[in-house]
Write a protein that holds these residues in place. Structure first.
Motif, PDB file in Angstrom:
ATOM      1  N   ALA A 186       0.971  -1.122  -0.045  1.00 51.22           N
ATOM      2  CA  ALA A 186      -0.109   0.159  -0.125  1.00 51.22           C
ATOM      3  C   ALA A 186       0.877   1.368  -0.008  1.00 51.22           C
ATOM      4  O   ALA A 186       0.618   2.166  -0.763  1.00 51.22           O
ATOM      5  CB  ALA A 186      -0.898   0.130   1.244  1.00 51.22           C
ATOM      6  N   LEU A 187       1.742   1.397   0.776  1.00 49.57           N
ATOM      7  CA  LEU A 187       2.835   2.471   1.061  1.00 49.57           C
ATOM      8  C   LEU A 187       3.788   2.733  -0.267  1.00 49.57           C
ATOM      9  O   LEU A 187       3.876   3.834  -0.637  1.00 49.57           O
ATOM     10  CB  LEU A 187       3.645   2.406   2.448  1.00 49.57           C
ATOM     11  CG  LEU A 187       2.806   2.735   3.336  1.00 49.57           C
ATOM     12  CD1 LEU A 187       3.793   2.503   4.825  1.00 49.57           C
ATOM     13  CD2 LEU A 187       2.400   4.470   3.633  1.00 49.57           C
ATOM     14  N   PHE A 188       4.160   1.696  -0.703  1.00 48.05           N
ATOM     15  CA  PHE A 188       4.817   1.790  -1.969  1.00 48.05           C
ATOM     16  C   PHE A 188       3.918   2.688  -2.855  1.00 48.05           C
ATOM     17  O   PHE A 188       4.435   3.458  -3.751  1.00 48.05           O
ATOM     18  CB  PHE A 188       5.323   0.511  -2.618  1.00 48.05           C
ATOM     19  CG  PHE A 188       6.662  -0.142  -2.100  1.00 48.05           C
ATOM     20  CD1 PHE A 188       7.335   0.452  -0.532  1.00 48.05           C
ATOM     21  CD2 PHE A 188       7.371  -1.253  -2.469  1.00 48.05           C
ATOM     22  CE1 PHE A 188       8.498  -0.012  -0.104  1.00 48.05           C
ATOM     23  CE2 PHE A 188       8.521  -1.525  -2.113  1.00 48.05           C
ATOM     24  CZ  PHE A 188       9.271  -1.154  -0.861  1.00 48.05           C
ATOM     25  N   MET A 230       9.812  -1.807 -12.544  1.00 47.63           N
ATOM     26  CA  MET A 230      10.117  -0.582 -11.618  1.00 47.63           C
ATOM     27  C   MET A 230      11.289  -0.797 -10.620  1.00 47.63           C
ATOM     28  O   MET A 230      11.897  -0.023 -10.277  1.00 47.63           O
ATOM     29  CB  MET A 230       9.176   0.280 -11.222  1.00 47.63           C
ATOM     30  CG  MET A 230       8.067   0.726 -12.061  1.00 47.63           C
ATOM     31  SD  MET A 230       6.419   1.093 -11.190  1.00 47.63           S
ATOM     32  CE  MET A 230       6.918   2.507 -10.268  1.00 47.63           C
ATOM     33  N   ILE A 231      11.247  -1.949 -10.206  1.00 46.43           N
ATOM     34  CA  ILE A 231      12.125  -2.503  -9.102  1.00 46.43           C
ATOM     35  C   ILE A 231      13.096  -3.552  -9.371  1.00 46.43           C
ATOM     36  O   ILE A 231      14.276  -3.449  -9.160  1.00 46.43           O
ATOM     37  CB  ILE A 231      11.170  -2.932  -7.895  1.00 46.43           C
ATOM     38  CG1 ILE A 231       9.986  -2.033  -7.374  1.00 46.43           C
ATOM     39  CG2 ILE A 231      11.956  -3.639  -6.782  1.00 46.43           C
ATOM     40  CD1 ILE A 231       9.108  -2.210  -6.618  1.00 46.43           C
ATOM     41  N   ARG A 232      12.730  -4.443 -10.230  1.00 44.48           N
ATOM     42  CA  ARG A 232      13.478  -5.467 -10.326  1.00 44.48           C
ATOM     43  C   ARG A 232      14.245  -5.535 -11.714  1.00 44.48           C
ATOM     44  O   ARG A 232      15.312  -6.197 -11.951  1.00 44.48           O
ATOM     45  CB  ARG A 232      12.844  -6.938 -10.430  1.00 44.48           C
ATOM     46  CG  ARG A 232      12.005  -7.450  -9.299  1.00 44.48           C
ATOM     47  CD  ARG A 232      10.817  -8.114  -9.478  1.00 44.48           C
ATOM     48  NE  ARG A 232      11.161  -9.441 -10.272  1.00 44.48           N
ATOM     49  CZ  ARG A 232      11.400 -10.531  -9.851  1.00 44.48           C
ATOM     50  NH1 ARG A 232      11.247 -10.846  -8.638  1.00 44.48           N
ATOM     51  NH2 ARG A 232      11.681 -11.434 -10.909  1.00 44.48           N
ATOM     52  N   PRO A 275      -0.002  -1.037 -18.046  1.00 45.84           N
ATOM     53  CA  PRO A 275       0.743   0.098 -17.152  1.00 45.84           C
ATOM     54  C   PRO A 275       2.041  -0.515 -16.897  1.00 45.84           C
ATOM     55  O   PRO A 275       2.634  -1.437 -17.203  1.00 45.84           O
ATOM     56  CB  PRO A 275      -0.142  -0.098 -15.688  1.00 45.84           C
ATOM     57  CG  PRO A 275      -0.920  -1.190 -15.991  1.00 45.84           C
ATOM     58  CD  PRO A 275      -0.924  -1.589 -17.652  1.00 45.84           C
ATOM     59  N   ARG A 276       2.863   0.316 -16.207  1.00 44.64           N
ATOM     60  CA  ARG A 276       4.191   0.042 -15.659  1.00 44.64           C
ATOM     61  C   ARG A 276       4.027  -1.168 -14.533  1.00 44.64           C
ATOM     62  O   ARG A 276       3.457  -0.431 -13.666  1.00 44.64           O
ATOM     63  CB  ARG A 276       5.157   1.165 -15.660  1.00 44.64           C
ATOM     64  CG  ARG A 276       6.027   1.526 -16.584  1.00 44.64           C
ATOM     65  CD  ARG A 276       7.379   2.112 -16.361  1.00 44.64           C
ATOM     66  NE  ARG A 276       8.441   1.311 -16.259  1.00 44.64           N
ATOM     67  CZ  ARG A 276       9.574   1.647 -15.750  1.00 44.64           C
ATOM     68  NH1 ARG A 276       9.947   3.029 -15.244  1.00 44.64           N
ATOM     69  NH2 ARG A 276      10.664   0.794 -15.387  1.00 44.64           N
ATOM     70  N   HIS A 324       0.691   2.680 -13.165  1.00 41.24           N
ATOM     71  CA  HIS A 324       1.757   2.118 -12.496  1.00 41.24           C
ATOM     72  C   HIS A 324       1.182   1.054 -11.515  1.00 41.24           C
ATOM     73  O   HIS A 324       0.239   1.689 -10.554  1.00 41.24           O
ATOM     74  CB  HIS A 324       2.785   3.187 -11.334  1.00 41.24           C
ATOM     75  CG  HIS A 324       3.447   4.052 -12.644  1.00 41.24           C
ATOM     76  ND1 HIS A 324       2.798   5.040 -12.958  1.00 41.24           N
ATOM     77  CD2 HIS A 324       4.784   4.096 -13.065  1.00 41.24           C
ATOM     78  CE1 HIS A 324       3.769   5.930 -13.792  1.00 41.24           C
ATOM     79  NE2 HIS A 324       4.985   5.102 -13.422  1.00 41.24           N
ATOM     80  N   VAL A 325       1.831  -0.106 -11.495  1.00 43.58           N
ATOM     81  CA  VAL A 325       1.192  -1.390 -10.529  1.00 43.58           C
ATOM     82  C   VAL A 325       2.043  -1.725  -9.829  1.00 43.58           C
ATOM     83  O   VAL A 325       3.376  -2.128 -10.303  1.00 43.58           O
ATOM     84  CB  VAL A 325       0.361  -2.329 -11.253  1.00 43.58           C
ATOM     85  CG1 VAL A 325       0.071  -3.417 -10.262  1.00 43.58           C
ATOM     86  CG2 VAL A 325      -0.916  -1.796 -12.217  1.00 43.58           C
TER      87      VAL A 325
END
Ligand code: GLU
Length: 457
Positions: free
Chosen positions: A23-25, A168-170, A235-236, A209-210
């Motif tokens: 949720a916070l990300f 976006m992260i990996r 989406p990204r 973004h997801v």
């Protein structure tokens, strides 16, 4: 274009700190980019989803400081999914299957016995209209699978089809659609699994973004194919590592102990939880952040570890303690009032006790000691009784004030020769009934002369 993010819990239980991470990300990223945040309840599973759970999730998020711009419930949006399903059916991309769970299980076992991956062989796609009719007349209800685009002309000859995306992260990620079974989108009872409604909603809501747990990486490849099939833009995606218990088990929505609700009731500060939820499992230091915007400034997707991280309750205790030790009175006024602390005493009381509190509710015991009556001092031996008698006699005249403690202990020291621990410990025991606790000096004006005399007498 402004960003739109969403957090999409299934309301089948309580939120835990792992859900809070997701949720916070999303929330912090949306806020930092000046975008929008949607809270979407994925409640198409009618058996396990409840409105009560959804309301509790909303309350948990509000406690953390997450205020969605929009709240949506999939159970109220079924017409959109029906339309999308019809579109896929018309295109021949959603096909009915009649196998029972047992039959599917046997198929998987046969494949495993031949050393093959347990991928569904699309047998239902071979059924002729008459065969389907016969199955339906015999009472079989279909479930519906999405035909993955992993073949050129012949669906029974799938070929390697990488869905590649820049996570976006990996970072760069690729999933081969030929390694996957066609996903079931609609259950036998006509209800939707989460896969299709999620895509339809993300498209309809303009989600850009997801960000979600890395248990969804494979779903992303499947869903990217569904976006394309529906003619929507993809989406990204970003997938973060998951949190486990200290023993390495997955956090479960149903394991109440680590739920946000329980932690709130136990008196933890929202920023202790938020700081830990975001910073654990990253390369950065885990520190208590003052507020969500400071935490947002620490959000760094490149620092998120690749592997799962452990949620350590001791770490939460440490962060909470650090926060409580510097919490201003305004942040606790309501809670102290609930403990019966008068507003006129609140500020001085909190300043006197906060360094001794790991959690705000720890102040209750000090409130009882300071304002309650009587404190029962532990039994005293002859020497301690004599000390108490001297202390009683030497208590400076008049109402207690900021100087009382210094004047009083000087007088006791002069008369009895006691100093250091021999002076302070018996005094503390007589006044508070405890061996440890907040500094006595600031407490005396709050305790007042009356109560002191009764305790020493
Ligand atoms: N309801 C899904 C879940 O809780 C949402 C996943 C997603 O974010 O797409 O796992």
């Amino acid at each position: 274009m402004s960003v739109i993010l969403r957090f999409a819990p299934s309301p089948t239980g309580r939120l835990h700190i792992g859900n809070l991470r997701t949720a916070l990300f999303n929330w912090l990223f949306a806020m930092r980019e000046g975008g929008h945040f949607v809270l979407r309840f994925d409640d198409t599973d009618r058996q396990r989803s409840t409105r009560e759970n959804a309301d509790r999730i909303e309350k948990d998020l509000a406690w953390i400081g997450i205020e969605p711009h929009r709240i949506a419930r999939q159970s109220e949006r079924l017409a959109l999914y029906d339309a999308a399903a019809a579109k896929l059916k018309a295109a021949g991309l959603l096909y009915p299957c009649y196998e029972t769970p047992d039959e599917l299980d046997r198929k998987r076992k046969r494949l495993a016995a031949r050393g093959l991956p347990p991928v569904y062989g699309r047998e239902a796609l071979k059924l002729l209209p008459g065969e389907r009719r016969a199955l339906e007349e015999a009472g079989r209800k279909p479930h519906w699978r999405f035909l993955l685009p992993n073949f050129t002309l012949d669906p029974f000859a799938p070929a390697r089809t990488d869905i590649a995306f820049d996570d976006m992260i990996r970072g760069p990620t690729a999933i081969d659609l030929a390694s996957l079974s066609d996903p079931v989108l609609i259950r036998e009872d006509g209800s939707y699994l989460y896969t299709l409604p999620s895509v339809v909603d993300d498209a309809e809501m303009g989600v850009t973004h997801v960000i979600r747990g890395d248990d969804h990486v494979t779903n992303t490849a499947v869903q990217a194919a569904i976006f394309e099939a529906l003619g929507a833009s993809v989406p990204r995606f970003g997938h973060h590592n998951l949190l486990t218990t200290i023993g390495g088990d997955g956090l479960s929505k149903r394991s109440g102990a680590l739920s946000l609700e329980t932690l709130r009731e136990e008196g933890y500060e929202p920023m202790a939880l938020a700081s830990l939820a975001v910073l654990v499992g990253t390369a950065g230091a885990i520190e208590p952040m003052a507020d969500l915007s400071a935490l947002g400034a620490r959000l760094d997707f490149s620092a998120v570890s690749a592997s799962a991280s452990k949620f350590d309750p001791a770490e939460l205790d440490r962060l909470n303690r650090e926060i409580v030790h510097t919490l201003p009175y305004a942040a606790v006024a309501g809670r102290l009032a609930d403990m019966g602390v008068a507003e006129t005493d609140g500020e001085a009381f909190w300043q006197a006790v906060r360094a001794n509190c790991d959690r705000v509710p720890d102040a209750r015991v000090f409130a009882e000691i300071v304002f309650g009556d009587p404190v029962v001092p532990p039994p005293a031996d002859a020497a301690e009784a004599a000390f108490r008698a001297a202390a009683l006699r030497l208590l400076p005249d008049g109402e207690t004030g900021p100087e009382t403690f210094r004047e009083w202990t000087t007088a006791i020291r002069t008369e009895t020769g006691a100093k250091g621990k021999a002076l302070f410990l018996p005094l503390r025991r007589a006044i508070t009934g405890l061996d440890h606790g907040p500094e006595l000096g600031p407490l005396l004006p709050l305790i007042g002369r009356e109560r002191l005399l009764r305790r020493l007498g």
